[in-house]
Design an enzyme around this catalytic site. Sequence first.
Site, short mmCIF file in Angstrom:
data_model
loop_
_atom_site.label_atom_id
_atom_site.label_comp_id
_atom_site.label_asym_id
_atom_site.label_seq_id
_atom_site.Cartn_x
_atom_site.Cartn_y
_atom_site.Cartn_z
N ASP A 54 84.66 16.93 40.63
CA ASP A 54 83.61 17.17 41.63
C ASP A 54 82.24 16.80 41.09
O ASP A 54 81.25 17.49 41.34
CB ASP A 54 83.61 18.62 42.14
N ASN A 121 88.58 17.51 43.91
CA ASN A 121 89.01 17.30 45.29
C ASN A 121 87.90 16.68 46.13
O ASN A 121 88.17 16.00 47.11
CB ASN A 121 89.45 18.64 45.93
N HIS A 122 86.65 16.87 45.73
CA HIS A 122 85.55 16.30 46.50
C HIS A 122 85.38 14.81 46.25
O HIS A 122 84.84 14.10 47.10
CB HIS A 122 84.23 17.02 46.17
N HIS A 210 91.52 20.54 37.62
CA HIS A 210 90.62 20.85 38.75
C HIS A 210 91.46 21.34 39.92
O HIS A 210 91.84 20.55 40.79
CB HIS A 210 89.81 19.60 39.14
N HIS A 238 86.68 23.25 39.39
CA HIS A 238 86.91 23.60 40.79
C HIS A 238 86.44 25.00 41.16
O HIS A 238 85.85 25.18 42.23
CB HIS A 238 88.40 23.43 41.15
MN LIG Z 1 83.57 21.91 43.23
MN LIG Z 2 86.69 21.29 43.71
#
Ligand SMILES: [Mn+2]
Ligand SMILES: [Mn+2]
Lengths: 398, 398
Positions: A54, A121-122, A210, A238
């Site tokens: 991220d 995930n971003h 993450h 995360h």
């Molecule tokens: Mn994040």
């Molecule tokens: Mn994340």
Amino acid sequence: MGDDNTFRILVATDNHLGYLEKDPIRGNDSFITFEEILQHAKNLEVDFILLGGDMFHDNKPTRQTLYRTMELLRTYCFGNRPVNIEILSDQSINFATKFGTVNYEDPNFNIEIPIFSIHGNHDDPAGDGGLASLDLLAVTNLVNYFGKNDNIDDVTVYPILMRKGDTKVSIYGMGNIRDERLYRTFQQKKVKLMRPIEARDEWFNIFVIHQNRVAHSPKNYIHEVMLDNFLNFVVWGHEHECMITPQISSVGKYYIMQPGSSVATALSEGESKKKHVGLLEIRGDKFRLTPIPLKTTRPFIMEEIILSTEDVDPNDTEAVTELLASKVEEMIEKANSETENTLGMKPLIRLKVEYTGFTALNPQRFGQRFVGRVGNPNEILLYYKKRSAPKPKDKTDR
Amino acid sequence: MGDDNTFRILVATDNHLGYLEKDPIRGNDSFITFEEILQHAKNLEVDFILLGGDMFHDNKPTRQTLYRTMELLRTYCFGNRPVNIEILSDQSINFATKFGTVNYEDPNFNIEIPIFSIHGNHDDPAGDGGLASLDLLAVTNLVNYFGKNDNIDDVTVYPILMRKGDTKVSIYGMGNIRDERLYRTFQQKKVKLMRPIEARDEWFNIFVIHQNRVAHSPKNYIHEVMLDNFLNFVVWGHEHECMITPQISSVGKYYIMQPGSSVATALSEGESKKKHVGLLEIRGDKFRLTPIPLKTTRPFIMEEIILSTEDVDPNDTEAVTELLASKVEEMIEKANSETENTLGMKPLIRLKVEYTGFTALNPQRFGQRFVGRVGNPNEILLYYKKRSAPKPKDKTDR
Ligand SMILES: [Mn+2]
Ligand SMILES: [Mn+2]
Ligand SMILES: [Mn+2]
Ligand SMILES: [Mn+2]
């Protein structure tokens, strides 16, 4: 600083570059603190920076966010100080570009502070060619992007094997995979962390991950028990709450460090904790973690009030308003005095209001009077009722 | 190659990287030819590459297009061959980044072939911060982006002043401005090309421009008469037809060279001409231009047929179809034999059909039989009627 046998690693995660970039008050926050992190790395003369995903808030960062990020990396990562880390693994397997080397070994670039990062995930790989924004930083040699998974149903992780003097560190990276999916892959014993045959027990093994650490539903997180026991240290990205002091795992022999985000992307309890990055030093099989408090994060005070316990008439809207306003004034005061607010930033103020028996005020209208004095005037009040839910759920976006 | 007093410049323009990138047949064309251009630059050991805008086809190139472009630039522009061009002007004025130097003078980067580029209408600065895609290439030190205009109603161009031995070259760059707007700015005498005070007459003055050269309406182009008379050489981007041999201006003393695009973005007459880039050599006030035919551009044959002059019954659709099909077969044959189609590319075939008194066939259906043999099966036929317009207007997108 340090000695020839001690790794010095600056560990950070979840920088969320570009978060709220259009916000007139908070638009620069993510960049300001990322720059602070780079400055710490420079001042501490670390061997490298390790990021846990991220780095970008949006999967498709705006051109301006990409530009500002590249500009910062070019400003801080280049220079003449030699990098004393030797990489022993096959770099073409570790890193994503066709150039096949760690950035500081490319003779055409003069890198002083290498950055190693997995994706979150971003900022995961998406679209044609399965490219992440980190790939743009990798192909321009600004970042060493590792932990990219080709097959998320069968994950084989080849570590980056590093040596500094007589200390050997291996870094296993696993960029974010949807939690439910990874849970299943773990259950099916299809996550394999490859270990070097040679001197197998001489490595200090770091895992960078993450994923959800907190269970939101039975199978959408990674439990510590699922991780290999040969690991020494886990960098958990995360989760945005800063838990910088490494905790020994409840099930294994390894330690877990959760640096938390460098910018608050939710007005939640976890994000209101003081934020840090960590200086991780490793010598042989020993490590030491020195927390580095971040000076540039926007002050964030979160408190709670239960209206029914206060001496105020539920029907006297004005009195309720004044009560809440004076509470907010206190919090602003606290933010401006207790925290080191070196940049004079307008603080984030979040007041949870248990309002059983009362009427909710319009939060935007309430916030009007604090415009110019707080960073989040429209979102100061968060109403909830104890009856309906034991604890108010903040919207989180990790 | 060359001598210590002769500039060797590879001039190209309108690479339109990412054009039709999703097309299964033509998706790589823009990259293949851009790579060929970089190879020429390497083989010819030029001092630098000069680009005239529209490097990218889309204002917001996909991540993949950005990645592939960066990968090519990193592959070809870096190396140990020294750059022998000295820049005498204030580089912080010439170039857009805060780093304020030409890329090869940054001690942290080992540049062998510098690229200088203006922007075109396809890749002009846009959005917050007024950034162009070229800014991303500039901040990563892959390209020297110049000719960015802050105020398009009052344009002051500070040239890049270069010296190689005793030859002095000044390069004035003006990234694309909407034609009508620039026309007005020119009319109001608000376009100023700044000349050095020192040795004012010893410079070989190049102007790089990306505007309409052909009038589409009275005020939406730039006429040669509007350009300063002290210029020696104009590199005219935007017009995609390759007119590589410099032509002396009809009104001034300068020469105009129109390299044309390196990939056909329209199935038009102009784009069907053989494509070249140019090696521009300058010594003192003399220049020499050597055209370099591009080997990798997709063969493109364009012809015309007037159905009423053919011996075919307008009511016999089958016969008309066969007539056109045999004509197309001839064109394919021609494309495959006459052109050096070293990559075995499926040719672009465009047949203009004057069909007064006839019925138009469905072009998609007609193209079916050529699938797998031509690069543009759905767009082979272009119907027009002489009556309605003297010449068929191709859709152009420069
Ligand atoms: Mn994040
Ligand atoms: Mn994340
Ligand atoms: Mn154009
Ligand atoms: Mn063009």
